[in-house]
Design a protein around this motif. Sequence first.
Motif, mmCIF file in Angstrom:
data_model
loop_
_atom_site.group_PDB
_atom_site.id
_atom_site.type_symbol
_atom_site.label_atom_id
_atom_site.label_comp_id
_atom_site.label_asym_id
_atom_site.label_seq_id
_atom_site.Cartn_x
_atom_site.Cartn_y
_atom_site.Cartn_z
ATOM 1 N N GLY A 165 15.573 -10.208 -1.092
ATOM 2 C CA GLY A 165 14.922 -10.395 0.205
ATOM 3 C C GLY A 165 14.015 -9.242 0.571
ATOM 4 N N ALA A 166 14.448 -8.027 0.272
ATOM 5 C CA ALA A 166 13.631 -6.846 0.576
ATOM 6 C C ALA A 166 12.317 -6.876 -0.191
ATOM 7 N N LEU A 167 12.365 -7.299 -1.453
ATOM 8 C CA LEU A 167 11.141 -7.375 -2.262
ATOM 9 C C LEU A 167 10.175 -8.431 -1.733
ATOM 10 N N VAL A 168 10.717 -9.573 -1.301
ATOM 11 C CA VAL A 168 9.861 -10.623 -0.740
ATOM 12 C C VAL A 168 9.201 -10.140 0.553
ATOM 13 N N ILE A 169 9.983 -9.509 1.419
ATOM 14 C CA ILE A 169 9.437 -9.016 2.690
ATOM 15 C C ILE A 169 8.398 -7.923 2.448
ATOM 16 N N LEU A 170 8.641 -7.069 1.466
ATOM 17 C CA LEU A 170 7.649 -6.043 1.115
ATOM 18 C C LEU A 170 6.334 -6.674 0.688
ATOM 19 N N SER A 171 6.421 -7.759 -0.076
ATOM 20 C CA SER A 171 5.208 -8.457 -0.508
ATOM 21 C C SER A 171 4.449 -9.013 0.687
ATOM 22 N N TRP A 172 5.169 -9.606 1.640
ATOM 23 C CA TRP A 172 4.519 -10.132 2.848
ATOM 24 C C TRP A 172 3.866 -9.014 3.653
ATOM 25 N N SER A 173 4.586 -7.914 3.816
ATOM 26 C CA SER A 173 4.052 -6.819 4.625
ATOM 27 C C SER A 173 2.823 -6.205 3.974
ATOM 28 N N TRP A 174 2.819 -6.136 2.637
ATOM 29 C CA TRP A 174 1.647 -5.596 1.937
ATOM 30 C C TRP A 174 0.419 -6.476 2.180
ATOM 31 N N GLY A 175 0.604 -7.795 2.128
ATOM 32 C CA GLY A 175 -0.522 -8.691 2.398
ATOM 33 C C GLY A 175 -1.059 -8.511 3.802
ATOM 34 N N LEU A 176 -0.173 -8.332 4.767
ATOM 35 C CA LEU A 176 -0.596 -8.132 6.152
ATOM 36 C C LEU A 176 -1.262 -6.769 6.333
ATOM 37 N N LEU A 177 -0.727 -5.745 5.683
ATOM 38 C CA LEU A 177 -1.363 -4.418 5.725
ATOM 39 C C LEU A 177 -2.767 -4.467 5.147
ATOM 40 N N ARG A 178 -2.909 -5.160 4.037
ATOM 41 C CA ARG A 178 -4.215 -5.260 3.373
ATOM 42 C C ARG A 178 -5.225 -5.981 4.253
ATOM 43 N N ASP A 179 -4.840 -7.127 4.820
ATOM 44 C CA ASP A 179 -5.780 -7.931 5.593
ATOM 45 C C ASP A 179 -6.141 -7.276 6.927
ATOM 46 N N SER A 180 -5.150 -6.761 7.648
ATOM 47 C CA SER A 180 -5.443 -6.116 8.934
ATOM 48 C C SER A 180 -6.179 -4.798 8.722
ATOM 49 N N GLY A 181 -5.811 -4.060 7.679
ATOM 50 C CA GLY A 181 -6.502 -2.810 7.375
ATOM 51 C C GLY A 181 -7.957 -3.038 7.012
ATOM 52 N N SER A 182 -8.232 -4.143 6.337
ATOM 53 C CA SER A 182 -9.618 -4.468 5.972
ATOM 54 C C SER A 182 -10.474 -4.676 7.210
ATOM 55 N N VAL A 183 -9.915 -5.347 8.212
ATOM 56 C CA VAL A 183 -10.664 -5.566 9.456
ATOM 57 C C VAL A 183 -10.903 -4.240 10.175
ATOM 58 N N LEU A 184 -9.885 -3.396 10.208
ATOM 59 C CA LEU A 184 -10.019 -2.104 10.886
ATOM 60 C C LEU A 184 -11.068 -1.220 10.208
ATOM 61 N N MET A 185 -11.209 -1.369 8.890
ATOM 62 C CA MET A 185 -12.172 -0.565 8.139
ATOM 63 C C MET A 185 -13.522 -1.260 7.982
ATOM 64 N N ASP A 186 -13.714 -2.389 8.701
ATOM 65 C CA ASP A 186 -14.981 -3.137 8.646
ATOM 66 C C ASP A 186 -15.308 -3.605 7.238
ATOM 67 N N TYR A 187 -14.274 -3.974 6.489
ATOM 68 C CA TYR A 187 -14.473 -4.478 5.131
ATOM 69 C C TYR A 187 -14.611 -5.991 5.166
ATOM 70 N N LEU A 188 -15.662 -6.510 4.553
ATOM 71 C CA LEU A 188 -15.851 -7.953 4.473
ATOM 72 C C LEU A 188 -15.294 -8.450 3.138
ATOM 73 N N PRO A 189 -14.400 -9.420 3.143
ATOM 74 C CA PRO A 189 -13.849 -9.939 1.886
ATOM 75 C C PRO A 189 -14.919 -10.630 1.052
#
Length: 259
Positions: A165-189
């Motif tokens: 469960g911890a590994l699955v949740i880590l994977s979810w949190s990484w995806g959210l960190l990546r996507d929200s961080g991209s917006v904060l850094m003005d990165y366009l996918p």
Amino acid sequence: MTALAYRFARKHARNPRFTFGTGKLGDLAAFGSATVLAIVALLIGWESLVRLRSPVPISFDEAILVAVIGLLVNLVSAWLLKDDHSHHHGHAHHQVQDHDHGHDHDQDHDHGAAATRGGDRDNNLRAAYLHVLADALTSVLAIAALLAGRSYGWVWLDPVIGIVGALVILSWSWGLLRDSGSVLMDYLPDHEDLPAEVRAAIESEHDEIVDLHVWQLGPGHHGAIIALKSTRPEPVAAYRARLRHIDELSHVTVEIHPA
């Protein structure tokens, strides 16, 4: 954190000190929420490793009851959040300034409210959804492990499931960190085609874009700074008219340089 971010964003949506509105506050909250989610996952993983090494007695009946109650609460919460997430984020227009300045010179700003595109995700709402979904997942895994432990004496299964469960949740949190961080850094996918839409609308045999900056202001809202060189310059209003069909543009600055 999610609720406070929305409240603050609405309260200060028209505060001129926020140059491009408060739309990014949701992504900031989502980034913080994802960080907390990752820390919790690491703590679950660590505790599970400790339990594997040093097993402790488990009160199976009480633990199963708590896990079932937690599962029901989180399933209801996830259903409610998923229902909200399926709508077109009606709150987004409150997070972008909507002033319209009719300038007659070469630089112009347009803060019109835009419709939310289906491809833009509200990371703040997504963070809350992932939190309750992660809780629901850990409840399901815990129930399965506890039932097996009570029936077959597999006490080791509970910490093993905790690690999974911890590994699955880590994977979810990484995806959210990546996507929200991209917006904060003005990165366009890579899949974002808005710059190409702007070029297609503006450029002609007389007009060439020499510098273009496009970034996300909030869910469904983008800003654009367009510097163009023209052999036959037109009024700023004419270039703005070419962009009217691109609903997600909420702030546009146009600079015209004669060729």
